[in-house]
Write an enzyme that holds these catalytic residues in place. Structure first.
Site: not given
Length: 204
Positions: A15, A42, A133
């Site tokens: 991310s 992400h 995540d």
């Protein structure tokens, strides 16, 4: 029905700060290694530009994933925004994002699907990014014989995601992006072995 696939799939989840890691990894990954690299970035709302940026840094074709696209080696695949990604019978499947509010869990969703539906070698790589995540699916990857790698926190622009991965207790290696490329190369060149199946892998 697609024939069985036995080449390695490398899922790279990231991310914030992930672009630096993707570039450094791909620059050091041979283009003819025989692996499929799937970058699961992400993102919550913005469109991805990775399929336009990353071809400058690898000789492998870079494709934005579309419904039913076949997973093939020596390619880089990019998840589109606002979609959950799955794999079934050697093809990608896209679904509406299952967690539209808060931090997405698209990396976790894809890793769980790989653990259940991919019979070849698996490598899960967690690089720079906010939140955690991917961490909840790493043990599922290990349970089916896959290898789990987290980016070294000192080399990550945002260490939350690799830190959460390490805290899962299922990380095999903690490496810089350049070292990750070397380890993926080593794994890809090892002889394939029968992969144990997990009985308790969740549906994806």
């Amino acid at each position: 029905m697609n024939p069985a696939k036995d080449f390695p799939v490398v899922c790279v989840g990231g991310s914030a700060g992930g672009l630096d890691a993707y570039v450094r990894l791909l620059r050091n990954l041979p283009a003819d290694l025989g692996v499929a690299v799937v970058i699961v970035n992400h993102l919550r709302t913005t469109a991805t530009l990775l399929h336009e940026i990353l071809p400058r840094h690898t000789k492998m074709p870079v494709e934005l994933i579309t419904q039913g696209l076949t997973i093939r080696p020596n390619r880089v695949f990019i998840i589109p925004p606002q979609r959950d990604l799955h794999v079934l019978r050697g093809d990608f499947r896209l679904e509406p994002i299952s967690k539209p509010r808060g931090w997405p869990d698209v990396i976790t969703v894809f890793l769980r699907s790989l653990a259940r539906h991919w019979n070849g070698k698996l490598v899960a790589v967690i690089v720079s990014g906010f939140d955690g995540d991917g961490a909840d699916a790493l043990c599922a990857i290990r349970d089916v014989g896959g290898v789990v790698i987290a980016q070294n926190l000192e080399t990550a622009g945002q260490p939350d995601m690799p830190e959460s991965a390490i805290a899962s207790g299922c990380v095999d290696f903690v490496l810089s992006p350049e070292e990750i490329a070397v380890e993926i190369s080593r794994i890809a060149r090892e002889p394939s072995a029968a992969r144990p199946r997990s009985i308790a892998v969740f549906d994806a």
